[in-house]
Design an enzyme around this catalytic site. Sequence first.
Site, short mmCIF file in Angstrom:
data_model
loop_
_atom_site.label_atom_id
_atom_site.label_comp_id
_atom_site.label_asym_id
_atom_site.label_seq_id
_atom_site.Cartn_x
_atom_site.Cartn_y
_atom_site.Cartn_z
N TYR A 206 3.85 -8.28 -6.70
CA TYR A 206 4.82 -7.81 -5.70
C TYR A 206 5.91 -8.85 -5.45
O TYR A 206 7.10 -8.57 -5.59
CB TYR A 206 4.11 -7.47 -4.38
CG TYR A 206 5.07 -7.35 -3.20
CD1 TYR A 206 6.00 -6.33 -3.14
CD2 TYR A 206 5.05 -8.29 -2.16
CE1 TYR A 206 6.90 -6.22 -2.08
CE2 TYR A 206 5.94 -8.19 -1.09
CZ TYR A 206 6.87 -7.16 -1.06
OH TYR A 206 7.76 -7.07 -0.01
N LYS B 133 9.96 -8.81 -6.32
CA LYS B 133 11.00 -8.97 -5.29
C LYS B 133 11.88 -10.18 -5.64
O LYS B 133 13.10 -10.13 -5.49
CB LYS B 133 10.39 -9.15 -3.89
CG LYS B 133 9.72 -7.91 -3.32
CD LYS B 133 10.68 -6.73 -3.07
CE LYS B 133 11.62 -6.96 -1.92
NZ LYS B 133 12.41 -5.74 -1.61
N THR C 58 11.82 -10.41 1.03
CA THR C 58 10.64 -10.88 1.74
C THR C 58 10.49 -12.39 1.65
O THR C 58 10.98 -13.01 0.69
CB THR C 58 9.38 -10.23 1.10
OG1 THR C 58 8.22 -10.86 1.60
CG2 THR C 58 9.38 -10.36 -0.42
N ASP C 59 9.77 -12.96 2.61
CA ASP C 59 9.51 -14.40 2.55
C ASP C 59 8.50 -14.75 1.45
O ASP C 59 8.34 -15.91 1.09
CB ASP C 59 9.01 -14.92 3.91
CG ASP C 59 7.72 -14.29 4.39
OD1 ASP C 59 7.20 -13.37 3.71
OD2 ASP C 59 7.22 -14.70 5.47
N GLU C 60 7.81 -13.71 0.90
CA GLU C 60 6.77 -14.00 -0.10
C GLU C 60 7.34 -14.58 -1.38
O GLU C 60 6.61 -15.16 -2.18
CB GLU C 60 5.97 -12.73 -0.41
CG GLU C 60 5.27 -12.18 0.80
CD GLU C 60 4.09 -11.26 0.49
OE1 GLU C 60 3.67 -11.20 -0.67
OE2 GLU C 60 3.60 -10.64 1.43
P1 NAD Z 1 7.25 0.90 2.77
O1 NAD Z 1 6.32 0.85 1.61
O2 NAD Z 1 6.76 1.35 4.09
O3 NAD Z 1 8.50 1.82 2.41
C1 NAD Z 1 9.12 1.80 1.15
C2 NAD Z 1 9.93 3.10 0.99
O4 NAD Z 1 10.56 3.07 -0.30
C3 NAD Z 1 9.05 4.37 1.03
O5 NAD Z 1 9.65 5.33 1.86
C4 NAD Z 1 9.04 4.84 -0.41
O6 NAD Z 1 8.92 6.24 -0.55
C5 NAD Z 1 10.39 4.33 -0.92
N1 NAD Z 1 10.40 4.16 -2.38
C6 NAD Z 1 9.45 3.55 -3.13
N2 NAD Z 1 9.82 3.58 -4.42
C7 NAD Z 1 11.01 4.23 -4.49
C8 NAD Z 1 11.88 4.57 -5.54
N3 NAD Z 1 11.59 4.27 -6.82
N4 NAD Z 1 13.04 5.23 -5.25
C9 NAD Z 1 13.33 5.54 -3.96
N5 NAD Z 1 12.54 5.24 -2.92
C10 NAD Z 1 11.38 4.59 -3.17
O7 NAD Z 1 7.88 -0.54 2.85
P2 NAD Z 1 8.40 -1.38 4.12
O8 NAD Z 1 7.30 -2.20 4.63
O9 NAD Z 1 9.15 -0.49 5.01
O10 NAD Z 1 9.42 -2.37 3.38
C11 NAD Z 1 10.79 -2.02 3.17
C12 NAD Z 1 11.49 -3.16 2.47
O11 NAD Z 1 11.40 -4.34 3.26
C13 NAD Z 1 10.91 -3.51 1.10
O12 NAD Z 1 11.97 -3.84 0.25
C14 NAD Z 1 10.03 -4.73 1.39
O13 NAD Z 1 9.93 -5.54 0.25
C15 NAD Z 1 10.83 -5.41 2.50
N6 NAD Z 1 10.04 -6.24 3.44
C16 NAD Z 1 8.94 -5.71 4.05
C17 NAD Z 1 8.25 -6.50 4.99
C18 NAD Z 1 7.04 -5.99 5.72
O14 NAD Z 1 6.38 -6.77 6.40
N7 NAD Z 1 6.71 -4.72 5.65
C19 NAD Z 1 8.69 -7.80 5.26
C20 NAD Z 1 9.81 -8.30 4.59
C21 NAD Z 1 10.49 -7.49 3.69
O1 DAU Z 2 5.57 -11.57 4.39
C1 DAU Z 2 6.24 -10.36 4.21
C2 DAU Z 2 5.32 -9.38 3.52
O2 DAU Z 2 4.32 -9.02 4.47
C3 DAU Z 2 6.03 -8.13 3.00
O3 DAU Z 2 6.94 -8.51 2.01
C4 DAU Z 2 5.03 -7.14 2.43
O4 DAU Z 2 5.69 -5.95 2.05
C5 DAU Z 2 4.00 -6.82 3.49
O5 DAU Z 2 3.01 -5.97 2.95
C6 DAU Z 2 3.35 -8.11 4.03
O6 DAU Z 2 2.51 -8.72 3.01
P1 DAU Z 2 1.06 -9.32 3.37
O7 DAU Z 2 0.27 -9.32 2.13
O8 DAU Z 2 1.17 -10.57 4.15
O9 DAU Z 2 0.56 -8.15 4.40
P2 DAU Z 2 -0.84 -7.41 4.57
O10 DAU Z 2 -0.74 -6.61 5.82
O11 DAU Z 2 -1.28 -6.73 3.33
O12 DAU Z 2 -1.84 -8.61 4.83
C7 DAU Z 2 -1.66 -9.51 5.92
C8 DAU Z 2 -2.75 -10.57 5.82
O13 DAU Z 2 -4.02 -9.94 6.10
C9 DAU Z 2 -2.92 -11.18 4.46
O14 DAU Z 2 -3.29 -12.54 4.60
C10 DAU Z 2 -4.07 -10.39 3.81
C11 DAU Z 2 -4.93 -10.05 5.00
N1 DAU Z 2 -5.67 -8.76 4.92
C12 DAU Z 2 -4.98 -7.64 4.57
C13 DAU Z 2 -5.62 -6.42 4.49
C14 DAU Z 2 -4.87 -5.18 4.07
C15 DAU Z 2 -7.01 -8.71 5.25
O15 DAU Z 2 -7.63 -9.73 5.61
N2 DAU Z 2 -7.64 -7.50 5.18
C16 DAU Z 2 -7.01 -6.35 4.78
O16 DAU Z 2 -7.68 -5.28 4.72
#
Ligand code: NAD
Ligand code: DAU
Length: 351
Positions: free
Chosen positions: A157, A161, A132-134
């Site tokens: 988190y 990562k 992730t970019d975080e």
């Molecule tokens: P998600 O939470 O929707 O899915 C995660 C999956 O991993 C789920 O199916 C869960 O059951 C599985 N999991 C959790 N713990 C586990 C374990 N111990 N063993 C096996 N499986 C397990 O997450 P996502 O948003 O699809 O993200 C997927 C990946 O991409 C993550 O590594 C996340 O850090 C990365 N990522 C997400 C975003 C985003 O915006 N969602 C952006 C950049 C990177």
């Molecule tokens: O940048 C990549 C990341 O983006 C991934 O690595 C993470 O897995 C993914 O969850 C996401 O993280 P964020 O914290 O940016 O996403 P989230 O959707 O939780 O929040 C987006 C923005 O909105 C953040 O500034 C927090 C704000 N927010 C979020 C929620 C859930 C609100 O204002 N209200 C809310 O209820």
Amino acid sequence: MQHKILITGGAGFIGSHVVRRFLTNYPEYEIINIDKLSYAGNLENLQDVADMTNYTFIKGDIVDLQFLKKLFKKYKFTGLIHLAAESHVDRSISDPLEFIMTNMLGTANLLHVAQEYRKKNSGFLRFYHISTDEVYGSLGEKGLFTENTAYDPRSPYSASKAGSDHLVRAFYHTYNFPVVLSNCSNNYGPNQFPEKLIPLAINNIMLSKEIPVYGKGENIRDWLYVEDHAAAIDLIFHKGKPGETYNVGGNNEWKNLDLIKMLCKIMDQKLDRTEGTSERLIRFVKDRAGHDLRYAIDSSKIASELDWQPKLDFKTGLSETVNWYLKNQDWLDHILTGEYELYYDQQYSKR
Ligand code: NAD
Ligand code: DAU
């Protein structure tokens, strides 16, 4: 090449799009998806491909070393795409240890088992770690994260990562293990669990519930449609250089409040509500602890080296995402019970 690929976390949001893309684009590959099926894992995400003959799902936990050893003994993997993770920042604030276990120990287990396996099997070609970019921390008003930006994670988190990213790179340098990494910005699209901003807001608007906006809604995120991310993952898996990292982003920065207002307009139209109805649901609530101000990605490396660009513009992507949630009320209904209700109350009742 006939790959046998292990995908971890394939029942989650991004993982399910990656599994579907690989199954349909590469029918000659065998895809083995392992997932613990945590609250975020959902086999309904993959119902349409579950019976494909080149697909196997196995329920399992990457923290379980013995499970991984048996898995690698049984299947002759040629590559691995690692997406399994605990992924929600708010949950990492209330329960950090689960994040350290899965994201750090789970990744360490996978690296160790895959590296041991590769010593005897030269056919193992690639360990692809999705991050992730975080990990880069928070930007001020200007600047972009590049692949050379120093790590500065600020939530449990992102720290977990970052730790996993460091382990992956350490295996490359120490063992010449064939890793590749990517760090992506915020994804959105179908199948995202309604704890993340966009699906949570869509669901609340559908139910005419308040939309919780943290702080003043001034935080900025760089949004990318999930299938554009899956396309980048496909390219990086096949063409990324060993040991390299690729930043992936949408070049699409939005303040949270502006994004929510646009979503409200789209939903008023689709739900046939008078303009302004959904906006009145916006409620400013207590800010997230350590809330990163701004993320924005410089994707020029993947653009120039692998010829990747995001395809879908944000308005279209958001509109398609809303359509998906409106059409898939069953998918939401199955989630909006038990654990989700409890989570929602704990997270929002005191804000
Ligand atoms: P998600 O939470 O929707 O899915 C995660 C999956 O991993 C789920 O199916 C869960 O059951 C599985 N999991 C959790 N713990 C586990 C374990 N111990 N063993 C096996 N499986 C397990 O997450 P996502 O948003 O699809 O993200 C997927 C990946 O991409 C993550 O590594 C996340 O850090 C990365 N990522 C997400 C975003 C985003 O915006 N969602 C952006 C950049 C990177
Ligand atoms: O940048 C990549 C990341 O983006 C991934 O690595 C993470 O897995 C993914 O969850 C996401 O993280 P964020 O914290 O940016 O996403 P989230 O959707 O939780 O929040 C987006 C923005 O909105 C953040 O500034 C927090 C704000 N927010 C979020 C929620 C859930 C609100 O204002 N209200 C809310 O209820």
